[in-house]
Design a protein around this motif. Structure first.
Motif, PDB file in Angstrom:
ATOM      1  N   GLU A   1     -54.712 -35.467  19.813  1.00 45.70           N
ATOM      2  CA  GLU A   1     -53.445 -34.767  19.738  1.00 45.70           C
ATOM      3  C   GLU A   1     -53.188 -34.293  18.304  1.00 45.70           C
ATOM      4  O   GLU A   1     -52.847 -33.131  18.062  1.00 45.70           O
ATOM      5  N   VAL A   2     -53.336 -35.205  17.378  1.00 44.19           N
ATOM      6  CA  VAL A   2     -53.106 -34.894  15.969  1.00 44.19           C
ATOM      7  C   VAL A   2     -54.042 -33.783  15.507  1.00 44.19           C
ATOM      8  O   VAL A   2     -53.635 -32.859  14.795  1.00 44.19           O
TER       9      VAL A   2
ATOM     10  N   GLN B   1     -53.883 -25.997  15.061  1.00 45.45           N
ATOM     11  CA  GLN B   1     -52.857 -24.980  15.261  1.00 45.45           C
ATOM     12  C   GLN B   1     -52.225 -24.584  13.927  1.00 45.45           C
ATOM     13  O   GLN B   1     -52.140 -23.404  13.584  1.00 45.45           O
ATOM     14  N   ASP B   2     -51.818 -25.586  13.185  1.00 52.80           N
ATOM     15  CA  ASP B   2     -51.155 -25.309  11.914  1.00 52.80           C
ATOM     16  C   ASP B   2     -52.087 -24.578  10.967  1.00 52.80           C
ATOM     17  O   ASP B   2     -51.656 -23.682  10.222  1.00 52.80           O
ATOM     18  N   ALA B   3     -53.361 -24.979  10.980  1.00 60.91           N
ATOM     19  CA  ALA B   3     -54.302 -24.298  10.097  1.00 60.91           C
ATOM     20  C   ALA B   3     -54.415 -22.827  10.474  1.00 60.91           C
ATOM     21  O   ALA B   3     -54.474 -21.944   9.609  1.00 60.91           O
ATOM     22  N   ALA B   4     -54.400 -22.579  11.774  1.00 67.09           N
ATOM     23  CA  ALA B   4     -54.516 -21.190  12.231  1.00 67.09           C
ATOM     24  C   ALA B   4     -53.276 -20.383  11.849  1.00 67.09           C
ATOM     25  O   ALA B   4     -53.356 -19.191  11.544  1.00 67.09           O
ATOM     26  N   ASP B   5     -52.109 -21.047  11.873  1.00 65.39           N
ATOM     27  CA  ASP B   5     -50.852 -20.337  11.621  1.00 65.39           C
ATOM     28  C   ASP B   5     -50.531 -20.185  10.137  1.00 65.39           C
ATOM     29  O   ASP B   5     -49.668 -19.391   9.762  1.00 65.39           O
ATOM     30  N   PHE B   6     -51.202 -20.976   9.318  1.00 64.76           N
ATOM     31  CA  PHE B   6     -50.810 -21.047   7.910  1.00 64.76           C
ATOM     32  C   PHE B   6     -51.017 -19.716   7.199  1.00 64.76           C
ATOM     33  O   PHE B   6     -52.009 -19.023   7.427  1.00 64.76           O
ATOM     34  N   ALA B   7     -50.065 -19.401   6.328  1.00 67.28           N
ATOM     35  CA  ALA B   7     -50.136 -18.085   5.679  1.00 67.28           C
ATOM     36  C   ALA B   7     -50.417 -18.179   4.183  1.00 67.28           C
ATOM     37  O   ALA B   7     -50.817 -17.197   3.564  1.00 67.28           O
ATOM     38  N   GLY B   8     -50.208 -19.354   3.584  1.00 66.90           N
ATOM     39  CA  GLY B   8     -50.265 -19.456   2.128  1.00 66.90           C
ATOM     40  C   GLY B   8     -51.668 -19.630   1.555  1.00 66.90           C
ATOM     41  O   GLY B   8     -52.668 -19.261   2.175  1.00 66.90           O
ATOM     42  N   HIS B   9     -51.699 -20.249   0.381  1.00 66.21           N
ATOM     43  CA  HIS B   9     -52.953 -20.434  -0.335  1.00 66.21           C
ATOM     44  C   HIS B   9     -53.778 -21.535   0.328  1.00 66.21           C
ATOM     45  O   HIS B   9     -53.237 -22.557   0.751  1.00 66.21           O
ATOM     46  N   SER B  10     -55.067 -21.334   0.412  1.00 72.87           N
ATOM     47  CA  SER B  10     -55.931 -22.282   1.110  1.00 72.87           C
ATOM     48  C   SER B  10     -55.932 -23.663   0.467  1.00 72.87           C
ATOM     49  O   SER B  10     -56.125 -24.679   1.148  1.00 72.87           O
ATOM     50  N   ALA B  11     -55.722 -23.721  -0.832  1.00 72.44           N
ATOM     51  CA  ALA B  11     -55.674 -25.030  -1.483  1.00 72.44           C
ATOM     52  C   ALA B  11     -54.477 -25.827  -0.992  1.00 72.44           C
ATOM     53  O   ALA B  11     -54.559 -27.037  -0.754  1.00 72.44           O
ATOM     54  N   ASP B  12     -53.366 -25.152  -0.812  1.00 75.94           N
ATOM     55  CA  ASP B  12     -52.174 -25.837  -0.297  1.00 75.94           C
ATOM     56  C   ASP B  12     -52.420 -26.318   1.124  1.00 75.94           C
ATOM     57  O   ASP B  12     -52.031 -27.417   1.503  1.00 75.94           O
TER      58      ASP B  12
ATOM     59  N   GLN C   1     -51.201 -39.649   9.330  1.00 72.70           N
ATOM     60  CA  GLN C   1     -51.090 -39.787  10.781  1.00 72.70           C
ATOM     61  C   GLN C   1     -52.199 -40.628  11.400  1.00 72.70           C
ATOM     62  O   GLN C   1     -52.002 -41.222  12.456  1.00 72.70           O
ATOM     63  N   CYS C   2     -53.358 -40.614  10.778  1.00 68.07           N
ATOM     64  CA  CYS C   2     -54.495 -41.294  11.415  1.00 68.07           C
ATOM     65  C   CYS C   2     -55.016 -42.501  10.646  1.00 68.07           C
ATOM     66  O   CYS C   2     -55.654 -43.368  11.226  1.00 68.07           O
ATOM     67  N   CYS C   3     -54.773 -42.530   9.383  1.00 65.98           N
ATOM     68  CA  CYS C   3     -55.422 -43.590   8.605  1.00 65.98           C
ATOM     69  C   CYS C   3     -54.446 -44.654   8.155  1.00 65.98           C
ATOM     70  O   CYS C   3     -54.804 -45.822   8.021  1.00 65.98           O
TER      71      CYS C   3
ATOM     72  N   ARG D   1     -64.407 -31.820  15.930  1.00 62.21           N
ATOM     73  CA  ARG D   1     -63.210 -30.999  15.758  1.00 62.21           C
ATOM     74  C   ARG D   1     -62.529 -31.284  14.428  1.00 62.21           C
ATOM     75  O   ARG D   1     -62.032 -30.379  13.764  1.00 62.21           O
ATOM     76  N   GLY D   2     -62.501 -32.553  14.050  1.00 63.35           N
ATOM     77  CA  GLY D   2     -61.848 -32.903  12.794  1.00 63.35           C
ATOM     78  C   GLY D   2     -62.517 -32.259  11.593  1.00 63.35           C
ATOM     79  O   GLY D   2     -61.863 -31.599  10.775  1.00 63.35           O
ATOM     80  N   THR D   3     -63.808 -32.424  11.509  1.00 61.78           N
ATOM     81  CA  THR D   3     -64.501 -31.795  10.380  1.00 61.78           C
ATOM     82  C   THR D   3     -64.462 -30.277  10.511  1.00 61.78           C
ATOM     83  O   THR D   3     -64.472 -29.562   9.504  1.00 61.78           O
ATOM     84  N   GLY D   4     -64.378 -29.823  11.768  1.00 62.06           N
ATOM     85  CA  GLY D   4     -64.306 -28.373  11.986  1.00 62.06           C
ATOM     86  C   GLY D   4     -63.099 -27.755  11.306  1.00 62.06           C
ATOM     87  O   GLY D   4     -63.178 -26.661  10.739  1.00 62.06           O
ATOM     88  N   VAL D   5     -61.974 -28.454  11.370  1.00 62.68           N
ATOM     89  CA  VAL D   5     -60.763 -27.907  10.750  1.00 62.68           C
ATOM     90  C   VAL D   5     -60.969 -27.781   9.240  1.00 62.68           C
ATOM     91  O   VAL D   5     -60.674 -26.740   8.649  1.00 62.68           O
ATOM     92  N   ILE D   6     -61.447 -28.850   8.648  1.00 59.37           N
ATOM     93  CA  ILE D   6     -61.677 -28.812   7.193  1.00 59.37           C
ATOM     94  C   ILE D   6     -62.625 -27.668   6.848  1.00 59.37           C
ATOM     95  O   ILE D   6     -62.364 -26.860   5.936  1.00 59.37           O
ATOM     96  N   ARG D   7     -63.680 -27.588   7.588  1.00 51.08           N
ATOM     97  CA  ARG D   7     -64.666 -26.526   7.317  1.00 51.08           C
ATOM     98  C   ARG D   7     -64.031 -25.141   7.432  1.00 51.08           C
ATOM     99  O   ARG D   7     -64.282 -24.248   6.621  1.00 51.08           O
ATOM    100  N   SER D   8     -63.212 -24.972   8.443  1.00 46.27           N
ATOM    101  CA  SER D   8     -62.624 -23.645   8.651  1.00 46.27           C
ATOM    102  C   SER D   8     -61.707 -23.256   7.488  1.00 46.27           C
ATOM    103  O   SER D   8     -61.607 -22.080   7.137  1.00 46.27           O
TER     104      SER D   8
END
Lengths: 214, 214, 214, 214
Positions: free
Chosen positions: A75-76, A82-93, A105-107, A139-146
């Motif tokens: 879920e997380v 989703q949030d990564a896809a919607d985000f508009a700002g700087h990638s570092a942020d 949330q997970c650790c 999927r988790g590492t996928g988000v970071i990679r993307s």
DNA sequence: TATGAATGAGCTTTCATTCAT
DNA sequence: CATGAATGAAAGCTCATTCAT
């Protein structure tokens, strides 16, 4: 005046809540005892139901575990995607946001026990390991990679190889998790302040990713 | 006179060697499957003896595990304690020596699996956790701490608080161990070079401990 | 006046039809799976009702099974008894009529599955076996026997011992039933034509019963 | 003077006999209760051992059942195959011999219960049905078929189609078996004298197979 | 009437431990 | 010392039956 605007009779509200109660009880037990050592009867007892009731909602122990993972970690991850896809700002942020959220949330929650459990018992339950890799690790590492790819594409990150960089970002968080999970109750070794460590690690990494001034 | 030369007939040497063979087989299985999932029958089979024979040498599964730990990790710790007591040189050299030996003897070998196992299953077997804390964790960190105290006393280290400094030295090695033990399938880990990491870590730490020039 | 014309609203007719639907579903399952292997949940599902509803109409599994038998085989036997009592013609014609009807109504239909089931599982459920013997076997052979007695009394059959002759007439039909029910996979059964077999058997038997010409 | 010239200690003789004792107990239970209704605990109890002991000799219930079949029916079939291959006389004599032996060894003994069991429960246990078809049905009918082929080749039988003729010979024996197994204890219907029936059937069939005089 | 959630006894299977030989 | 057959206490899972709504 009136109770929560749930028009259903109490009995039916109970039915709807049941799966969540079972999942919560299962999470508790899995985290506390591990996968193999968790007895379904204990899960049931903790949820205040009988052994048989579990099987009304989950086919077997394995599916119960998967449901726990799906209802929590997956879920997380979904939200993060989703949030990564919607985000508009700087990638570092975005990256900082994602890593911190992962931690919070997970650790820093009971969910960390699931990661520890997979680390410890994954070998003994190949089907579970496969599921976890597909639904969580990949999927988790996928988000970071993307986000790395996004940052590079937008000229916000240096042109590192995302396949090499991703684990460099993932590993320290994993290690911190393992550390803080402490491998024994009586072993009060961890001297690390997780937030300080995390903050330093993230800041350093993002600085390293920054595009060098021309 | 001359090195231990075994005059006994072969079958008797075999008899004496029996416990070692059993322990070796047990170590293999514990590391491969974990504590709970290791079946004594498999240990016996691997050692080429019958299940009953195990019980001639070890009271039960728990004692077998303890014996494995005593015959390996605790042994190494004992030597370290001895060497630390005998050492005559600079405390920084001793510390480097001890940390490297720890890595080479306990972390870069199958013994690392025991540490992982305790991390993973310690909670489920309190008696085991207690034993491990007493015999391994306490004594292991004790050696490190004693070298810190020695160094400070001899004016070779800065006057840091040994109770704070010890985990700072221990934690990175543990992390590296967990990292290299992390074999969750398909979860590609970054290609850390353990020796380079260790060397950098030790050098940096010892430099930090060095007494600042007046 | 006019044929039964159902004035009730449709849902109420549905209500009245409910038991029949349940019995039909139960028959299907019992025949398909056998008695022990039939799960009441499946019966309910097939009938489109909930498991609990079954218990509104039938005390338990055993009573459900009895009701199935009563509503089918016992029913047929009752009609046979009645018709035999009412019959005015030659006993040979009556006997042919009864044997053929037995075949057509009980053996060439799904009901044959019940006979097979009792053959297969009767031993495990004594109460069921007792019921079946009372209600089906005893009454069924009773009809045949009574026709024999009638025929002898009316001088239409030779004076055979009815207790000996009855099974001689019953057995071949039972055998034919088992034969056609034999569906052991891959065990190809010979292509017996049931009707030709039956016709030959009945004709031969009745000829044998005929009073020899003086 | 001394006990049976078995030099092994009583204990070891027991060990060798154990599997046979278990198989005998299992045969009893399977025949008495059927496959599904047989509880392994009862098999163990009847053999005078504990539940766990069964698992020292047989992987699971299914394998126990297979072992029972292999140790009984399949054994008999093997001998039949051998004898058929060795036989030197007239094919009609061989056929009579085989059919009678089949009856005497498999149908007039508790083994008949196995056939009944497969007939009754085969549908519910596909893996078992498959095994039984391969090892018993196929091989059993194969022997009969091979004798037909032999007889035709040697000019002792008419040139019938063996694939059609085989079930014609097999079916009546099967039916007689089912009949004499009686589908219920209380149902004392069978009036058939098995040996008279068999003899008549065999004689008739073989006469029908005889080469017509030129 | 009808529902379907809930129960718990019962079955198969596993494995640490014992003990006669 | 060594064996390995035997044990029996769990644990996962099923399903007839009950009962609150």
């Amino acid at each position: 005046m009136h109770p929560p605007q749930d028009n259903k009779p109490r009995w039916e509200r109970r039915k709807d809540a049941r799966p969540q109660e079972l999942l919560a009880a299962a999470l508790d037990q899995f985290v506390e005892r591990g996968y193999a050592a968790t007895r379904l009867e204990d899960v049931a007892k903790r949820a205040g139901v009988s052994k048989g009731t579990l099987y009304l909602y989950f086919t077997n122990k394995e599916e119960l575990f998967k449901a726990v993972v799906r209802g929590t970690i997956v879920e997380v991850i979904g939200e993060a995607e989703q949030d990564a896809a919607d985000f508009a700002g700087h990638s570092a942020d975005l990256m900082r946001e994602l890593l911190l959220r992962w931690w919070n949330q997970c650790c820093a929650t009971p969910l960390a026990g699931i990661t520890k459990l997979m680390f410890a018992e994954g070998n003994n339950f190949p089907e579970l390991a496969h599921f976890y890799n597909e639904e969580v690790v990949a999927r988790g590492t996928g988000v970071i990679r993307s986000v790395l790819v996004r940052g590079i594409a937008r000229g916000e990150f240096r042109a590192v190889d995302p396949d090499v960089m991703t684990p460099v970002l993932v590993a320290p968080v994993m290690m911190l998790l393992m550390w803080t999970q402490s491998y024994m109750p009586a072993c009060e070794m961890p001297p690390v302040d997780p937030h300080a460590y995390l903050d330093l690690f993230i800041t350093t990494s993002l600085a390293g990713l920054a595009v060098p001034a021309p």
